[in-house]
Design an enzyme around this catalytic site. Structure first.
Site, PDB file in Angstrom:
ATOM      1  N   GLU A 288      58.573  40.148  84.269  1.00 42.41           N
ATOM      2  CA  GLU A 288      57.914  39.162  83.407  1.00 42.41           C
ATOM      3  C   GLU A 288      58.807  37.940  83.210  1.00 42.41           C
ATOM      4  O   GLU A 288      58.344  36.796  83.278  1.00 42.41           O
ATOM      5  CB  GLU A 288      57.566  39.805  82.054  1.00 42.41           C
ATOM      6  CG  GLU A 288      56.733  38.900  81.161  1.00 42.41           C
ATOM      7  CD  GLU A 288      56.344  39.557  79.841  1.00 42.41           C
ATOM      8  OE1 GLU A 288      56.586  40.766  79.635  1.00 42.41           O
ATOM      9  OE2 GLU A 288      55.804  38.821  78.987  1.00 42.41           O
ATOM     10  N   SER A 325      57.721  39.412  74.973  1.00 44.44           N
ATOM     11  CA  SER A 325      57.271  40.073  76.189  1.00 44.44           C
ATOM     12  C   SER A 325      56.072  40.943  75.847  1.00 44.44           C
ATOM     13  O   SER A 325      55.984  41.486  74.738  1.00 44.44           O
ATOM     14  CB  SER A 325      58.414  40.956  76.716  1.00 44.44           C
ATOM     15  OG  SER A 325      57.907  41.953  77.570  1.00 44.44           O
ATOM     16  N   LYS A 364      59.425  54.015  64.913  1.00 41.07           N
ATOM     17  CA  LYS A 364      58.727  54.563  66.097  1.00 41.07           C
ATOM     18  C   LYS A 364      57.588  55.483  65.690  1.00 41.07           C
ATOM     19  O   LYS A 364      56.663  55.717  66.471  1.00 41.07           O
ATOM     20  CB  LYS A 364      59.716  55.333  66.973  1.00 41.07           C
ATOM     21  CG  LYS A 364      60.794  54.479  67.612  1.00 41.07           C
ATOM     22  CD  LYS A 364      60.331  53.798  68.867  1.00 41.07           C
ATOM     23  CE  LYS A 364      61.428  52.934  69.460  1.00 41.07           C
ATOM     24  NZ  LYS A 364      60.912  52.041  70.500  1.00 41.07           N
ATOM     25  N   GLU A 367      54.834  53.132  65.147  1.00 38.66           N
ATOM     26  CA  GLU A 367      54.484  52.552  66.452  1.00 38.66           C
ATOM     27  C   GLU A 367      53.575  53.506  67.233  1.00 38.66           C
ATOM     28  O   GLU A 367      52.574  53.083  67.825  1.00 38.66           O
ATOM     29  CB  GLU A 367      55.748  52.278  67.273  1.00 38.66           C
ATOM     30  CG  GLU A 367      55.437  51.679  68.633  1.00 38.66           C
ATOM     31  CD  GLU A 367      56.641  51.604  69.565  1.00 38.66           C
ATOM     32  OE1 GLU A 367      57.362  52.614  69.692  1.00 38.66           O
ATOM     33  OE2 GLU A 367      56.851  50.548  70.175  1.00 38.66           O
ATOM     34  N   GLU A 372      46.374  49.977  69.513  1.00 35.73           N
ATOM     35  CA  GLU A 372      46.397  49.262  70.794  1.00 35.73           C
ATOM     36  C   GLU A 372      47.364  49.895  71.797  1.00 35.73           C
ATOM     37  O   GLU A 372      47.380  49.528  72.962  1.00 35.73           O
ATOM     38  CB  GLU A 372      46.735  47.773  70.597  1.00 35.73           C
ATOM     39  CG  GLU A 372      48.139  47.471  70.110  1.00 35.73           C
ATOM     40  CD  GLU A 372      48.285  47.535  68.597  1.00 35.73           C
ATOM     41  OE1 GLU A 372      47.555  48.302  67.953  1.00 35.73           O
ATOM     42  OE2 GLU A 372      49.154  46.827  68.060  1.00 35.73           O
ATOM     43  N   CYS A 509      69.867  50.379  67.962  1.00 35.55           N
ATOM     44  CA  CYS A 509      69.389  51.738  67.660  1.00 35.55           C
ATOM     45  C   CYS A 509      70.517  52.692  67.268  1.00 35.55           C
ATOM     46  O   CYS A 509      70.264  53.694  66.611  1.00 35.55           O
ATOM     47  CB  CYS A 509      68.624  52.297  68.851  1.00 35.55           C
ATOM     48  SG  CYS A 509      67.199  51.306  69.302  1.00 35.55           S
TER      49      CYS A 509
END
Ligand code: SF4
Ligand code: SF4
Ligand code: SF4
Length: 580
Positions: A288, A325, A364, A367, A372, A509
């Site tokens: 990308e 991104s 997470k 998430e 989506e 992290c």
């Protein structure tokens, strides 16, 4: 800075003017207990509310005791930390805090990890003389990531400092007065109805169980017990350099092989490495970036693998959603590939499969539930355990983790490169992407693989990397307050980058909200970070595009990187959200 002469407990010493009594005492090995105090050196932030008063000391010539965390030294100051007056005052103040605390220690999530409990032990509290009115707030279980139990709040305000001053999200503040005083969201809104990013940094600094991660362990135990289900697991890079701390191992001990062995003993049917998915992320993200650079696309490109960062920019920068991104995070890419490619390979329908993630992260969890990021009929990732929950799972199963033999991840989605593992620390994602982008743009082999200029723990870093004729301008930030500064500079046209990596947590992290509690000790973060780079150095392959199993995945299933099928399975969209 000018030095001043002071005396602590009869010991004379010199320290710079402006030093707190607490820090001066540390210089000579004198321990003063603290509770609300929090010093986040890397962000230049100190929680100085001095609300708990358990660090009080006597200062000669003064009737009132002084809180050592907020009191600064002056020439000739004489301090005693060990008088009966100071010790009794600390005990009384702690007893007041305990007087309206629910005594649920045996069943509390923070049992044996609670700073309030540890302090009661240290100050030898055996009786509570004051009787306070108990609070009776409902638990906030509205989010997928965090549970808020105001009844256990001691008003230390560390979470507020973290959320407001470090992360600049501003969700938490003091509410009510007297025995009902707690820290919470405005108008007691549920966390799920606010701009909370679920970064979990408030959880990481809360001394009690007033803020904890949602416990998903029972779901995982039940899935493993169901014969009809094929349960696969993935482990994020930062977990392997921190989990050992829960078993008496040194911070930064590398436990990759022990983790794989433990997961097999726990009964998982497929044991995979999120580092593999990190390599996959780089294939897509580097593609990308190269595409945007070569075709005049929007720059800078922002990394998108940190879900707290994603939620932050959706709420705070909804006008800039074209720059991140479109790549899903490694956790979700792994889930997506597990329920398609892997499901086909092993001949098990996705509906009979459960994907479990072990992450350093509480964001997470939320998430994994984003609509989506799922296929119509099933979630890509079913359950997310934090490093801490995984540690508890191992303990529940009676596994002697520290003495486990090493084993390997399963090869199909367990093979990885050094580029995949450095996702675990700030600067790692962009370094991994640069290694691949360099070879793709120049067509030459990258000899010097370590981009030292992208490493470190400084909150905002800027670096230039020469790739052929192109001088790539890279920005890196960790902590959402630092991210905000970078984004605001870009919005104002004051900064110009090709690519920016953002991680919500201190150190990335390795300092995630789901990691073993490190109580603000930066040495722990540095040791975890060093271990991440040590693993990278030890790997036979250190560039994502050299991962043979990734090549096989594209050859057998996905086709071209950044192609049609890859877009369908590995890319996503963002949603503008209100700031609440
Ligand atoms: S999870 Fe992060 S954003 Fe949400 S309240 Fe806690 S510190 Fe603030
Ligand atoms: S929620 Fe935790 S960190 Fe926040 S004020 Fe209460 S006890 Fe302190
Ligand atoms: S930096 Fe890592 S641990 Fe922290 S919120 Fe982002 S992905 Fe999660």
């Amino acid at each position: 800075m000018k030095n001043v002469n002071i005396t602590i407990n009869g010991i004379e010493l010199q320290v710079p003017a402006g030093t707190t009594v607490l820090d001066a005492a540390k210089e000579i090995g004198v321990h003063i207990p603290t509770l609300c105090h929090m010093n986040l050196e890397e962000f230049g932030v100190v929680n100085k509310v001095a609300s708990c008063r358990v660090c009080v000391v006597e200062v000669q010539g003064r009737a009132a005791l002084a809180p050592s965390c907020a009191e600064t030294v002056y020439e000739g100051m004489v301090i005693r930390t060990d008088t009966i007056k100071a010790i009794n005052a600390r005990r009384n103040n702690l007893e007041l805090l305990l007087s309206n605390h629910p005594f649920e220690c045996l069943t509390c999530t923070k049992n044996l990890e609670c700073e309030l409990q540890a302090l009661a032990q240290e100050l030898n509290i055996r009786e509570i003389h004051a009787k306070g009115e108990k609070m009776n707030y409902e638990l906030d279980t509205s989010s997928k990531s965090i549970i808020k139990d105001p009844n256990k709040c001691i008003m230390c305000r560390r979470c507020e400092t973290m959320c407001n001053d470090v992360q600049t999200v501003g969700v938490l503040s003091g509410l009510n007065r007297g025995f009902d005083a707690v820290v919470g969201s405005a108008f007691h809104l549920d966390l799920a109805d606010t701009s909370c990013t679920y970064c979990g940094q408030c959880v990481a600094v809360c001394p009690t169980a007033a803020l904890t991660e949602k416990n998903d362990l029972p779901h995982v135990w039940r899935a493993l017990a169901r014969e009809s289900e094929h349960v696969v697991v993935q482990v994020a890079p930062a977990v392997r350099v921190a989990i050992g701390e829960m078993f008496g191992m040194e911070p930064g001990s590398i436990s990759t092989g022990k983790i794989a062995t433990a997961l097999r003993r726990l009964g998982f049917d497929g044991v995979f490495d999120t580092d593999f998915a990190a390599d996959l992320t780089i294939m897509e993200e580097a593609s990308e970036l190269v595409h945007r650079i070569q075709h005049g696309g929007t720059l800078p490109m922002l990394t998108s693998c940190c879900p707290a960062w994603v939620k932050f920019f959706e709420h705070q920068f909804p006008d800039m959603l074209d720059i991140p991104s479109t790549c899903k995070s490694p956790q979700v890419m792994m889930g997506s590939i597990a329920k398609t490619y892997y499901a086909e390979k092993v001949g098990i329908p996705a509906k009979h499969m459960k994907v479990v993630s072990i992450m350093p992260c509480v964001a997470k969890k939320a998430e994994a539930a984003r609509p989506e990021l799922s296929k119509e009929e099933h979630l890509n990732v079913d359950y997310v355990l934090s490093t801490r929950e995984f540690g508890h799972m191992i303990k529940e199963a009676g596994i002697d983790f520290a003495n486990l033999e090493d084993s390997e991840f399963d090869s199909l989605m367990g093979e990885s490169t050094g580029a995949g593992v450095i996702f675990g620390t700030t600067g790692g994602v962009i370094e991994a992407a640069t290694r691949t982008a360099y070879e793709w743009i120049t067509g030459e082999t990258l000899e010097k693989i370590d981009f030292e200029q992208l490493r470190g723990l400084e909150g905002i870093r800027e670096a230039k990397v020469q790739i052929g004729d192109l001088e790539l301008n890279i920005g890196i930030a960790h902590g959402l307050g630092n991210a905000r500064k970078l984004l605001e500079a870009i919005r104002a046209g004051e900064a110009s980058f090709h690519a920016i990596e953002i991680m919500a947590c201190p150190g990335g992290c390795i300092g995630g909200g789901g990691q073993p509690y490190h109580h603000g000790d930066q040495d722990v973060l540095l040791k975890r970070q060093k271990a991440i780079y040590d693993i990278d150095k030890s790997m036979p392959r250190r560039k994502s595009h050299e991962n043979p199993m990734i090549k096989k995945l594209y050859d057998d299933y996905l086709g071209e990187p950044y192609g049609k099928k890859a877009h369908e399975l590995l890319h996503t969209t963002y949603t503008p959200r209100e700031k609440i």
